[in-house]
Motif scaffolding. Sequence first.
Motif, PDB file in Angstrom:
ATOM      1  N   ILE A 110      -4.828   1.438  -0.937  1.00 16.54           N
ATOM      2  CA  ILE A 110      -4.690  -0.011  -0.927  1.00 16.54           C
ATOM      3  C   ILE A 110      -4.301  -0.513  -2.316  1.00 16.54           C
ATOM      4  N   ASP A 138      -9.600   2.317  -1.236  1.00  9.01           N
ATOM      5  CA  ASP A 138      -9.446   0.951  -1.723  1.00  9.01           C
ATOM      6  C   ASP A 138      -9.858   0.885  -3.184  1.00  9.01           C
ATOM      7  N   VAL A 167      -8.863   5.759   4.203  1.00  6.10           N
ATOM      8  CA  VAL A 167      -8.318   4.660   3.404  1.00  6.10           C
ATOM      9  C   VAL A 167      -9.069   4.642   2.086  1.00  6.10           C
ATOM     10  N   ASP A 226       0.836  -1.191   0.000  1.00  2.42           N
ATOM     11  CA  ASP A 226       0.000   0.000   0.000  1.00  2.42           C
ATOM     12  C   ASP A 226       0.879   1.253   0.000  1.00  2.42           C
ATOM     13  N   ARG A 272      -4.102  -3.451  -5.014  1.00  6.38           N
ATOM     14  CA  ARG A 272      -4.848  -4.666  -5.357  1.00  6.38           C
ATOM     15  C   ARG A 272      -4.277  -5.294  -6.614  1.00  6.38           C
ATOM     16  N   LYS A 308      -7.629  -6.020   3.869  1.00  6.36           N
ATOM     17  CA  LYS A 308      -7.056  -6.507   2.605  1.00  6.36           C
ATOM     18  C   LYS A 308      -7.718  -7.746   2.143  1.00  6.36           C
ATOM     19  N   ARG A 358      -4.235   6.209   3.298  1.00  5.96           N
ATOM     20  CA  ARG A 358      -3.541   5.023   2.778  1.00  5.96           C
ATOM     21  C   ARG A 358      -4.282   4.594   1.517  1.00  5.96           C
TER      22      ARG A 358
END
Length: 154
Positions: free
Chosen positions: A88, A134, A132, A70, A90, A154, A86
């Motif tokens: 993420i 994502d 966060v 990340d 993937r 996660k 943050r």
Amino acid sequence: MKKIICVAAVASSLVGCASIVNDSSQQIRVETKTQTGEMVAGANCKLSNDYGTVEVKSGNSVALHRSNKDFDITCVHPSNPDATARGISRANAGLAGNILFGGGIGAIIDHNKGTAYTYPTWIQLVFGKTLVFDRSAEKEGQPVAPVEPATASK
């Protein structure tokens, strides 16, 4: 002729699918806003991952090296408290393609180069908050909706 086909097949299996499809870096659009939703351009933002740190002024995009790790970002503006977040990482479709069609060698290459992973492409940090973002929540043409840090996994 068979020799040429065999050599081409072996050579192509050594190159990761995601390496062909994706660059080693990815553009990320960074925006900042106040808690009331007012956009603030020009904040100093630093994005960091295991490949290093890049800087950008909010309201712009920056290239960040792809990674399976990340990234963290902090934006500073003199009239507002810091905004932190943050992003993420993937796995992207290139990694799945490697596993399905190319075997393990391509997947390992793309994992090590970071090209098998993608970050959120458009984030909006909020001053005074830690959020966060994502990539799995990304919708084309819209900033990624943030989640509170405690709910992200996660």
